[in-house]
Design a protein around this motif. Sequence first.
Motif, PDB file in Angstrom:
ATOM      1  N   GLN A 128       0.824  -1.211   0.000  1.00  0.00           N
ATOM      2  CA  GLN A 128       0.000   0.000   0.000  1.00  0.00           C
ATOM      3  C   GLN A 128       0.860   1.263   0.000  1.00  0.00           C
ATOM      4  OE1 GLN A 128      -3.681   0.148   2.430  1.00  0.00           O
ATOM      5  NE2 GLN A 128      -2.724   1.858   3.482  1.00  0.00           N
ATOM      6  N   ALA A 129       1.929   1.262   0.775  1.00  0.00           N
ATOM      7  CA  ALA A 129       2.816   2.438   0.818  1.00  0.00           C
ATOM      8  C   ALA A 129       3.461   2.684  -0.545  1.00  0.00           C
ATOM      9  CB  ALA A 129       3.881   2.245   1.892  1.00  0.00           C
ATOM     10  N   HIS A 130       3.882   1.619  -1.224  1.00  0.00           N
ATOM     11  CA  HIS A 130       4.478   1.777  -2.556  1.00  0.00           C
ATOM     12  C   HIS A 130       3.427   2.229  -3.572  1.00  0.00           C
ATOM     13  CE1 HIS A 130       8.293   0.312  -1.210  1.00  0.00           C
ATOM     14  NE2 HIS A 130       7.862  -0.920  -0.981  1.00  0.00           N
ATOM     15  N   PHE A 131       2.203   1.732  -3.411  1.00  0.00           N
ATOM     16  CA  PHE A 131       1.111   2.152  -4.287  1.00  0.00           C
ATOM     17  C   PHE A 131       0.834   3.640  -4.114  1.00  0.00           C
ATOM     18  CE2 PHE A 131      -3.758   1.916  -4.876  1.00  0.00           C
ATOM     19  CZ  PHE A 131      -3.666   2.295  -6.199  1.00  0.00           C
ATOM     20  N   LYS A 187       1.205  -9.297  -5.411  1.00  0.00           N
ATOM     21  CA  LYS A 187       1.492  -8.361  -6.504  1.00  0.00           C
ATOM     22  C   LYS A 187       0.230  -7.575  -6.826  1.00  0.00           C
ATOM     23  CE  LYS A 187       2.048  -9.726 -10.826  1.00  0.00           C
ATOM     24  NZ  LYS A 187       2.694 -10.281 -12.049  1.00  0.00           N
ATOM     25  N   LEU A 188       0.374  -6.261  -6.790  1.00  0.00           N
ATOM     26  CA  LEU A 188      -0.690  -5.349  -7.174  1.00  0.00           C
ATOM     27  C   LEU A 188      -0.329  -4.763  -8.532  1.00  0.00           C
ATOM     28  CD1 LEU A 188      -3.284  -3.844  -5.860  1.00  0.00           C
ATOM     29  CD2 LEU A 188      -1.695  -1.925  -5.608  1.00  0.00           C
ATOM     30  N   VAL A 189      -1.282  -4.734  -9.434  1.00  0.00           N
ATOM     31  CA  VAL A 189      -1.073  -4.109 -10.741  1.00  0.00           C
ATOM     32  C   VAL A 189      -1.982  -2.897 -10.829  1.00  0.00           C
ATOM     33  CG1 VAL A 189      -1.289  -4.360 -13.239  1.00  0.00           C
ATOM     34  CG2 VAL A 189      -0.417  -6.260 -11.858  1.00  0.00           C
ATOM     35  N   THR A 190      -1.424  -1.759 -11.206  1.00  0.00           N
ATOM     36  CA  THR A 190      -2.218  -0.540 -11.343  1.00  0.00           C
ATOM     37  C   THR A 190      -1.999   0.065 -12.716  1.00  0.00           C
ATOM     38  OG1 THR A 190      -2.648   1.662 -10.429  1.00  0.00           O
ATOM     39  CG2 THR A 190      -0.403   0.841 -10.240  1.00  0.00           C
ATOM     40  N   GLU A 191      -3.078   0.507 -13.315  1.00  0.00           N
ATOM     41  CA  GLU A 191      -3.023   1.202 -14.601  1.00  0.00           C
ATOM     42  C   GLU A 191      -3.634   2.579 -14.427  1.00  0.00           C
ATOM     43  OE1 GLU A 191      -5.006  -1.326 -17.393  1.00  0.00           O
ATOM     44  OE2 GLU A 191      -3.231  -2.593 -17.686  1.00  0.00           O
ATOM     45  N   GLN A 202      -0.035   4.374 -18.007  1.00  0.00           N
ATOM     46  CA  GLN A 202       1.109   3.772 -17.329  1.00  0.00           C
ATOM     47  C   GLN A 202       0.628   2.551 -16.542  1.00  0.00           C
ATOM     48  OE1 GLN A 202       3.193   6.538 -14.833  1.00  0.00           O
ATOM     49  NE2 GLN A 202       4.047   7.688 -16.536  1.00  0.00           N
ATOM     50  N   ARG A 203       1.406   1.485 -16.619  1.00  0.00           N
ATOM     51  CA  ARG A 203       1.097   0.296 -15.836  1.00  0.00           C
ATOM     52  C   ARG A 203       2.267   0.009 -14.900  1.00  0.00           C
ATOM     53  NH1 ARG A 203       0.536  -3.050 -19.730  1.00  0.00           N
ATOM     54  NH2 ARG A 203      -1.721  -2.732 -19.940  1.00  0.00           N
ATOM     55  N   HIS A 204       1.957  -0.154 -13.628  1.00  0.00           N
ATOM     56  CA  HIS A 204       2.961  -0.485 -12.620  1.00  0.00           C
ATOM     57  C   HIS A 204       2.640  -1.828 -11.979  1.00  0.00           C
ATOM     58  CE1 HIS A 204       3.677   3.884 -12.856  1.00  0.00           C
ATOM     59  NE2 HIS A 204       4.856   3.658 -12.313  1.00  0.00           N
ATOM     60  N   GLU A 205       3.668  -2.558 -11.669  1.00  0.00           N
ATOM     61  CA  GLU A 205       3.547  -3.742 -10.826  1.00  0.00           C
ATOM     62  C   GLU A 205       4.152  -3.395  -9.473  1.00  0.00           C
ATOM     63  OE1 GLU A 205       5.392  -7.068 -12.739  1.00  0.00           O
ATOM     64  OE2 GLU A 205       3.773  -7.279 -14.216  1.00  0.00           O
ATOM     65  N   ILE A 206       3.400  -3.669  -8.417  1.00  0.00           N
ATOM     66  CA  ILE A 206       3.812  -3.251  -7.085  1.00  0.00           C
ATOM     67  C   ILE A 206       3.846  -4.464  -6.165  1.00  0.00           C
ATOM     68  CG2 ILE A 206       3.260  -1.753  -5.138  1.00  0.00           C
ATOM     69  CD1 ILE A 206       1.760   0.039  -7.139  1.00  0.00           C
ATOM     70  N   THR A 207       4.967  -4.637  -5.498  1.00  0.00           N
ATOM     71  CA  THR A 207       5.185  -5.725  -4.550  1.00  0.00           C
ATOM     72  C   THR A 207       5.678  -5.120  -3.235  1.00  0.00           C
ATOM     73  OG1 THR A 207       7.511  -6.084  -5.101  1.00  0.00           O
ATOM     74  CG2 THR A 207       5.863  -7.213  -6.489  1.00  0.00           C
ATOM     75  N   PRO A 208       5.880  -5.928  -2.207  1.00  0.00           N
ATOM     76  CA  PRO A 208       6.440  -5.376  -0.971  1.00  0.00           C
ATOM     77  C   PRO A 208       7.810  -4.730  -1.159  1.00  0.00           C
ATOM     78  CG  PRO A 208       5.469  -7.527  -0.549  1.00  0.00           C
ATOM     79  CD  PRO A 208       5.477  -7.346  -2.037  1.00  0.00           C
ATOM     80  N   VAL A 214       6.036  -0.977 -15.885  1.00  0.00           N
ATOM     81  CA  VAL A 214       6.203  -2.085 -16.831  1.00  0.00           C
ATOM     82  C   VAL A 214       5.674  -1.755 -18.215  1.00  0.00           C
ATOM     83  CG1 VAL A 214       6.246  -3.843 -15.026  1.00  0.00           C
ATOM     84  CG2 VAL A 214       4.049  -3.181 -16.052  1.00  0.00           C
ATOM     85  N   ALA A 215       4.862  -0.705 -18.342  1.00  0.00           N
ATOM     86  CA  ALA A 215       4.357  -0.322 -19.673  1.00  0.00           C
ATOM     87  C   ALA A 215       3.878   1.113 -19.606  1.00  0.00           C
ATOM     88  CB  ALA A 215       3.208  -1.238 -20.090  1.00  0.00           C
ATOM     89  N   GLU A 216       3.943   1.823 -20.740  1.00  0.00           N
ATOM     90  CA  GLU A 216       3.424   3.176 -20.794  1.00  0.00           C
ATOM     91  C   GLU A 216       3.066   3.536 -22.224  1.00  0.00           C
ATOM     92  OE1 GLU A 216       6.183   6.219 -19.627  1.00  0.00           O
ATOM     93  OE2 GLU A 216       7.916   5.061 -20.285  1.00  0.00           O
ATOM     94  N   GLY A 217       2.252   4.575 -22.359  1.00  0.00           N
ATOM     95  CA  GLY A 217       1.865   5.063 -23.682  1.00  0.00           C
ATOM     96  C   GLY A 217       0.722   4.327 -24.325  1.00  0.00           C
ATOM     97  N   PHE A 218       0.006   3.454 -23.561  1.00  0.00           N
ATOM     98  CA  PHE A 218      -1.018   2.631 -24.205  1.00  0.00           C
ATOM     99  C   PHE A 218      -2.396   3.278 -24.265  1.00  0.00           C
ATOM    100  CE2 PHE A 218      -0.344   1.276 -19.783  1.00  0.00           C
ATOM    101  CZ  PHE A 218      -1.606   1.416 -19.246  1.00  0.00           C
TER     102      PHE A 218
END
Length: 219
Positions: A128-131, A187-191, A202-208, A214-218
Amino acid sequence: MKAVWDGITRTQTLNETGVQIRHQLADRAKTCDWSGLLNILSERPEYVNVTRPGGRSLYAPLHQAAYGGAPHSVVQELLNRGAWRTLQNARGERPVDIARRRAHRHLIPILEPVLVHEVPLGILLKVQAHFHGAIRERANELVEEHALRLPELEPLLEMETPQVWFAVPGMYGGFGYRLERAGVEPKLVTESWCRVVDGSGQRHEITPAGSRLVAEGFI
């Protein structure tokens, strides 16, 4: 209906109609007008987990039901409509904690969180903190301007499909996030995107351990 994290805390963020409806909802809940509360939610089901704009307690309808000792049937109806048992108020209390404090014993069993997914709380809070860091990296000015309440991840653990939308006022978009993996290595994935800016996705993968783009511009 897709689950929504409502981060609104300030009346200035909303239009007049939005302010009025949220105050009506909070008033019905505070005065234990359960039929009035449910009537509003029948028209605005996405408001089941919202709090009063400008309020300090951060009581959502389920918190008020726990505080007021609502009938079991009312609490069950709120749960059926998507109320979160793990949502915290400003003091960090869940509805079940309020029911215990108020000695509404008939509500304690139904308000005990039922988790579909398991993530140790300490690990979940690291994710959650990284998110929150990823949100602020992209939209910190808007978060500060609107005093947004950033998403708590524990409600995801209640959902069969752990996926939520968080709109950011002024961004013309926001953050969709989903729990793709539970356990001790979640693993949390956020777009995130802005609807008026081409290629803003932008897509991020977030772990502890942290957040990774991991991706952008889509979009």
